[in-house]
Design a protein around this motif. Structure first.
Motif, PDB file in Angstrom:
ATOM      1  N   ASP A   4      -4.320  13.643   4.624  1.00 28.11           N
ATOM      2  CA  ASP A   4      -5.552  13.517   3.827  1.00 28.11           C
ATOM      3  C   ASP A   4      -5.612  12.180   3.084  1.00 28.11           C
ATOM      4  OD1 ASP A   4      -6.162  16.111   4.645  1.00 28.11           O
ATOM      5  OD2 ASP A   4      -5.170  17.007   2.902  1.00 28.11           O
ATOM      6  N   GLY A   5      -5.181  11.114   3.733  1.00 22.16           N
ATOM      7  CA  GLY A   5      -5.276   9.778   3.156  1.00 22.16           C
ATOM      8  C   GLY A   5      -4.176   9.414   2.180  1.00 22.16           C
ATOM      9  N   GLY A   6      -3.340  10.390   1.808  1.00 22.03           N
ATOM     10  CA  GLY A   6      -2.227  10.119   0.902  1.00 22.03           C
ATOM     11  C   GLY A   6      -0.914  10.443   1.571  1.00 22.03           C
TER      12      GLY A   6
ATOM     13  N   GLN B  94       9.488  -0.864   8.143  1.00 24.72           N
ATOM     14  CA  GLN B  94       8.971  -0.061   9.255  1.00 24.72           C
ATOM     15  C   GLN B  94       8.161   1.133   8.748  1.00 24.72           C
ATOM     16  OE1 GLN B  94       9.102  -0.786  12.611  1.00 24.72           O
ATOM     17  NE2 GLN B  94       7.625   0.906  12.676  1.00 24.72           N
ATOM     18  N   VAL B  95       8.633   1.774   7.694  1.00 27.84           N
ATOM     19  CA  VAL B  95       7.893   2.922   7.147  1.00 27.84           C
ATOM     20  C   VAL B  95       6.513   2.464   6.664  1.00 27.84           C
ATOM     21  CG1 VAL B  95       7.911   4.813   5.464  1.00 27.84           C
ATOM     22  CG2 VAL B  95      10.061   4.061   6.503  1.00 27.84           C
ATOM     23  N   GLY B  96       6.451   1.271   6.078  1.00 30.04           N
ATOM     24  CA  GLY B  96       5.165   0.709   5.657  1.00 30.04           C
ATOM     25  C   GLY B  96       4.238   0.488   6.846  1.00 30.04           C
TER      26      GLY B  96
ATOM     27  N   ASP C 137       0.821  -1.216   0.000  1.00 30.85           N
ATOM     28  CA  ASP C 137       0.000   0.000   0.000  1.00 30.85           C
ATOM     29  C   ASP C 137       0.852   1.262   0.000  1.00 30.85           C
ATOM     30  OD1 ASP C 137      -2.201  -1.605   0.067  1.00 30.85           O
ATOM     31  OD2 ASP C 137      -2.640  -1.297   2.196  1.00 30.85           O
ATOM     32  N   LEU C 138       1.985   1.229   0.717  1.00 35.97           N
ATOM     33  CA  LEU C 138       2.839   2.421   0.756  1.00 35.97           C
ATOM     34  C   LEU C 138       3.423   2.705  -0.628  1.00 35.97           C
ATOM     35  CD1 LEU C 138       4.367   4.724   2.093  1.00 35.97           C
ATOM     36  CD2 LEU C 138       6.092   3.051   2.836  1.00 35.97           C
ATOM     37  N   ALA C 139       3.889   1.657  -1.312  1.00 36.45           N
ATOM     38  CA  ALA C 139       4.433   1.846  -2.661  1.00 36.45           C
ATOM     39  C   ALA C 139       3.365   2.444  -3.577  1.00 36.45           C
ATOM     40  CB  ALA C 139       4.936   0.518  -3.215  1.00 36.45           C
TER      41      ALA C 139
END
Ligand code: MN
Length: 214
Positions: free
Chosen positions: A140-142, A204-206, A102-104
């Motif tokens: 804002d969700g992004g 971790q960022v994910g 999802d992060l990518a």
């Protein structure tokens, strides 16, 4: 409950050659420890001493005016460094590489590609005049890139407005104070920024992304 200095999640030499052991030692044991001690001194005996440091940052506007600058600087320093240590890992333990899932997808949507994101983040880090931070935030969700001066955090938007950058929730941060790189890189901040990509802990960022979106 006093604020406490978290342990580094890896040995001090684990990020070499990208970030040297001496820098990590001074940065964690002296600089970060100093922010924790000063945050405790400023907030001892107040309701804020029992809050999570991130919540103190979010509620900075409620701190009494005589303590607000000390809290802005030192809770900011505590929150920012606590995130910073955890978003890095040695290359042998997953540092470097690329985000996934999802992060990518969120990075591609916001910036067009991972390389475009890296360019925007590196510019935010390089163009911060003097001391401060570059951030990847959930907003804002992004996701958004921004930067702040000194130890300001995007979490402080309610109290400091535009000085809090985008005002989102930081999920990746890069410290561009000279204390973060000067021993190894001297004045060459762009070289330090380039080296950072070799130690980013995208796993971790994910996780930070998923938590901030929840
Ligand atoms: Mn620092």
């Amino acid at each position: 409950m006093a604020f406490t200095l978290p342990d580094l999640p890896y040995p001090k030499n684990a990020l070499e050659p990208h970030i040297d052991a001496k820098t990590m030692e001074i940065h964690h044991d002296k600089h970060h420890a100093g922010y924790v001690a000063k945050a405790n001194a400023a907030l001892e005996g107040t309701k804020f001493a029992d809050m999570k440091p991130e919540d103190v940052a979010r509620n900075l506007g409620d701190v009494s005016a005589d303590k607000r600058t000390a809290v802005r600087n030192n809770i900011g320093g505590h929150v920012n460094h606590s995130l910073f240590w955890t978003v890095m890992a040695p290359p042998s333990k997953g540092g470097g590489g690329k985000p996934s899932g999802d992060l990518a997808a969120a990075i591609d949507k916001a910036f067009g590609s991972f390389d475009k994101f890296k360019e925007e983040f590196a510019n935010a880090a390089a163009n911060r005049f003097g001391s401060g931070w570059a951030w990847l935030c959930v907003k804002d969700g992004g996701v958004k890139v921004c930067s702040t001066a000194n130890q300001d955090s995007p979490l402080m938007a309610g109290a400091i407005g535009d000085e809090a950058g985008c005002g989102g929730t930081p999920i990746l941060g890069l410290d561009v104070w000279e204390h973060a790189y000067y021993l190894n890189y001297q004045n060459k901040r762009p070289d330090y920024i380039s080296a950072f990509w070799n130690v980013v802990n995208w796993d971790q960022v994910g996780k930070n992304f998923a938590k901030a979106k929840a």
